[in-house]
Motif scaffolding. Sequence first.
Motif, mmCIF file in Angstrom:
data_model
loop_
_atom_site.group_PDB
_atom_site.id
_atom_site.type_symbol
_atom_site.label_atom_id
_atom_site.label_comp_id
_atom_site.label_asym_id
_atom_site.label_seq_id
_atom_site.Cartn_x
_atom_site.Cartn_y
_atom_site.Cartn_z
ATOM 1 N N ARG A 142 0.854 -1.186 0.000
ATOM 2 C CA ARG A 142 0.000 0.000 0.000
ATOM 3 C C ARG A 142 0.889 1.235 0.000
ATOM 4 O O ARG A 142 2.038 1.199 0.472
ATOM 5 C CB ARG A 142 -0.947 0.034 1.207
ATOM 6 N N PHE A 143 0.412 2.305 -0.553
ATOM 7 C CA PHE A 143 1.117 3.581 -0.547
ATOM 8 C C PHE A 143 1.133 4.117 0.885
ATOM 9 O O PHE A 143 0.094 4.122 1.561
ATOM 10 C CB PHE A 143 0.395 4.562 -1.472
ATOM 11 N N ILE A 144 2.298 4.531 1.365
ATOM 12 C CA ILE A 144 2.408 5.038 2.724
ATOM 13 C C ILE A 144 2.594 6.552 2.664
ATOM 14 O O ILE A 144 3.659 7.046 2.298
ATOM 15 C CB ILE A 144 3.576 4.381 3.471
ATOM 16 N N PRO A 145 1.556 7.311 2.978
ATOM 17 C CA PRO A 145 1.596 8.766 2.805
ATOM 18 C C PRO A 145 2.462 9.484 3.837
ATOM 19 O O PRO A 145 2.669 8.995 4.957
ATOM 20 C CB PRO A 145 0.128 9.176 2.946
ATOM 21 N N LEU A 146 2.941 10.646 3.442
ATOM 22 C CA LEU A 146 3.742 11.482 4.326
ATOM 23 C C LEU A 146 2.988 11.802 5.609
ATOM 24 O O LEU A 146 3.572 11.808 6.693
ATOM 25 C CB LEU A 146 4.117 12.775 3.603
ATOM 26 N N ALA A 147 1.687 12.072 5.503
ATOM 27 C CA ALA A 147 0.898 12.441 6.679
ATOM 28 C C ALA A 147 0.961 11.344 7.748
ATOM 29 O O ALA A 147 1.068 11.634 8.944
ATOM 30 C CB ALA A 147 -0.547 12.701 6.276
ATOM 31 N N GLU A 148 0.908 10.094 7.322
ATOM 32 C CA GLU A 148 0.979 8.983 8.274
ATOM 33 C C GLU A 148 2.360 8.897 8.907
ATOM 34 O O GLU A 148 2.496 8.714 10.114
ATOM 35 C CB GLU A 148 0.647 7.673 7.553
ATOM 36 N N LEU A 149 3.395 9.036 8.080
ATOM 37 C CA LEU A 149 4.763 8.980 8.592
ATOM 38 C C LEU A 149 5.034 10.134 9.555
ATOM 39 O O LEU A 149 5.739 9.970 10.546
ATOM 40 C CB LEU A 149 5.757 9.027 7.431
ATOM 41 N N LYS A 150 4.453 11.289 9.284
ATOM 42 C CA LYS A 150 4.635 12.448 10.148
ATOM 43 C C LYS A 150 4.036 12.189 11.526
ATOM 44 O O LYS A 150 4.646 12.524 12.552
ATOM 45 C CB LYS A 150 3.990 13.678 9.508
ATOM 46 N N GLN A 151 2.855 11.581 11.563
ATOM 47 C CA GLN A 151 2.226 11.270 12.843
ATOM 48 C C GLN A 151 3.069 10.273 13.638
ATOM 49 O O GLN A 151 3.250 10.419 14.856
ATOM 50 C CB GLN A 151 0.827 10.707 12.609
#
Length: 221
Positions: free
Chosen positions: A168-177
């Motif tokens: 799955r694509f792992i978005p920047l927003a998730e990594l930031k959290q």
Amino acid sequence: MPRAKRKRASSENSTEPAAKAGDKEVEKTVTSGAITPKNKSAQKTGEPEEYAHWLLKSEPESRMDKGIDMKFGIEDLKSQPNQTACWDGVRNYQARNFMRKMKTGQKAFFYHSNCKEPGVAGVVEIVKEAYTDHTQFDPKNPHYDSSSSRDNPRWFMVDVQFVRMLNRFIPLAELKQIHLKHKASGGPLKNMALFTRARLSVQPLTQEEFDFIVSLEDVKA
């Protein structure tokens, strides 16, 4: 080695502003060689002596510059002969120096940048170590550098080959959290370069960081 129709690696999205080419301050603080135990700055920052994994940013959406479309997403890499392309266009000294440290067989994340939803799309492999970036000599190319010469080239590139898409694509927003949580808890992404060196289009990853992000592909967001 077949080359992509178009490659870039220096522009970033608004949350990760691009470092300017020719950044003298960056140039002064980074050397081209691998970090050694004698490197005091490396010891102070706690950086490992060598990195084995990387994160490479590229633009998956069309953007014209000097009549050339800067678009090059992971699907574009997959469409190349042997699913291989040169990673040209790096115009930041620190990013360039990281590329010089790359070794054949090392893995990197293909990161979609400067787009509606930035994030990690897949995995690529370094298949050719640093060599002269031809685009610096082409006046028609957006990455032309008039101060660089063929006798003393300033910029380099590597060749990468598609390995696979993440599940799955792992978005920047998730990594930031996750990064914010790990800063408080001491987790694997506490010092991730994506947030501590956000300007860079070529970033190092520790083994722990790489493995943790891979583990996210099977976790429901």
